[in-house]
Design a protein around this motif. Structure first.
Motif, PDB file in Angstrom:
ATOM      1  N   ARG A 115      -7.255  -3.597  -2.867  1.00 56.94           N
ATOM      2  CA  ARG A 115      -7.307  -2.646  -1.761  1.00 56.94           C
ATOM      3  C   ARG A 115      -7.707  -1.264  -2.254  1.00 56.94           C
ATOM      4  O   ARG A 115      -7.379  -0.870  -3.370  1.00 56.94           O
ATOM      5  CB  ARG A 115      -5.928  -2.535  -1.081  1.00 56.94           C
ATOM      6  CG  ARG A 115      -5.514  -3.750  -0.283  1.00 56.94           C
ATOM      7  CD  ARG A 115      -6.302  -3.888   1.006  1.00 56.94           C
ATOM      8  NE  ARG A 115      -6.102  -2.759   1.895  1.00 56.94           N
ATOM      9  CZ  ARG A 115      -5.123  -2.689   2.811  1.00 56.94           C
ATOM     10  NH1 ARG A 115      -4.241  -3.671   2.912  1.00 56.94           N
ATOM     11  NH2 ARG A 115      -5.027  -1.642   3.602  1.00 56.94           N
ATOM     12  N   VAL A 120       0.829  -1.205   0.000  1.00 54.90           N
ATOM     13  CA  VAL A 120       0.000   0.000   0.000  1.00 54.90           C
ATOM     14  C   VAL A 120       0.865   1.256   0.000  1.00 54.90           C
ATOM     15  O   VAL A 120       0.658   2.177  -0.801  1.00 54.90           O
ATOM     16  CB  VAL A 120      -0.951  -0.001   1.215  1.00 54.90           C
ATOM     17  CG1 VAL A 120      -1.714   1.320   1.293  1.00 54.90           C
ATOM     18  CG2 VAL A 120      -1.918  -1.172   1.130  1.00 54.90           C
ATOM     19  N   ALA A 141      -7.008   2.571  -1.065  1.00 53.49           N
ATOM     20  CA  ALA A 141      -6.116   3.302  -0.163  1.00 53.49           C
ATOM     21  C   ALA A 141      -6.269   4.800  -0.376  1.00 53.49           C
ATOM     22  O   ALA A 141      -6.675   5.256  -1.444  1.00 53.49           O
ATOM     23  CB  ALA A 141      -4.664   2.887  -0.395  1.00 53.49           C
TER      24      ALA A 141
END
Length: 250
Positions: free
Chosen positions: A239, A202, A241
């Motif tokens: 994901r 990330v 982010a």
């Protein structure tokens, strides 16, 4: 289909096609090849006489401008100049015209409508499912970027095939892969180490997206990757982010 499946990329060379086939068949074949290449996740380039009058003239004909625009509307990954820049008198002008036409088409709402209407169906695999979802989720949460980790480049090509409404940041540890993918639609390639952990995945994506000038603090990005990290063909992580001042990776 078999030829495209074995190829790394496809070039629609209208000059060669016009020699081998009736010229009235060439436009339809161009459209068919572009659609097939996109469906199979292969970059496709349209070439030959796109701005030929600019070999000797500083401005193109209206028909040539329309030809370039049509290739972009059809979904090609790239449009190519040849004689215009190799021996032409106005190479910089030719590149500038082609770039302006392509950029104008890509902000046209009709272009987005065409890309969505001709959207290829994903294969029934985890990698395709995640890649296909990335573009839709990006629109839903107003993300500004899709970041994808790849080793072989296959995940990045799947992402380009989707023609999302946001840029695609490709993160790869292999320079050859980064160079090869630059011709594909919407891909901004960066050579970097592979992620070592979920947090590193990330942080690295957020920091590099910001460093490349693609996002700003406070904006969201979508991240796709594969675990175990560095294993080709294992895209299985998705994901969302947010870019912050503290996304620094080590």
């Amino acid at each position: 289909n078999k030829i495209i499946d074995l190829a790394d990329a496809v070039m629609v060379a209208r000059g060669d096609l016009g020699v081998e086939l009736p010229i009235e068949d060439v436009p339809g074949i161009q459209k068919k090849l572009i659609r097939l290449a996109r469906r199979m996740g292969k970059p496709v380039v349209v070439a030959t006489q796109m701005l030929e009058s600019m070999v000797n003239s500083p401005t193109p004909t209206r028909a040539e401008v329309s030809d370039v625009a049509t290739a972009v509307y059809d979904g090609s990954d790239a449009v190519m100049l040849s004689e215009e820049t190799s021996v032409g008198k106005f190479p910089i002008d030719a590149v500038s015209v082609m770039n302006r036409v392509a950029e104008k088409v890509e902000v046209d709402p009709l272009y987005r409508y065409i890309m969505d209407a001709e959207h290829p169906n994903p294969d029934p695999t985890t990698s395709d499912a995640i890649t296909a979802a990335a573009g839709r989720v990006a629109d839903t949460v107003s993300a500004k970027l899709i970041a994808t980790y790849t080793t072989s480049g296959s995940t990045a090509l799947r992402a380009a095939r989707e023609r999302p409404s946001v840029p695609i940041l490709v993160l790869t540890p292999i320079k050859k892969t980064a160079r090869r993918l630059t011709i594909s639609w919407g891909l901004h390639c960066v050579e970097t180490e592979d992620a070592h952990s979920m947090q590193d995945m990330v942080s690295r994506a957020c920091d590099l997206a910001r460093a490349e000038g693609l996002v700003k603090i406070g904006q969201r990005i979508i991240i796709t990757a594969g675990v175990p990290f560095g294993t080709p063909g294992t895209t299985n992580v998705f994901r969302i982010a947010k870019i912050t001042k503290t996304n620094f990776y080590k």
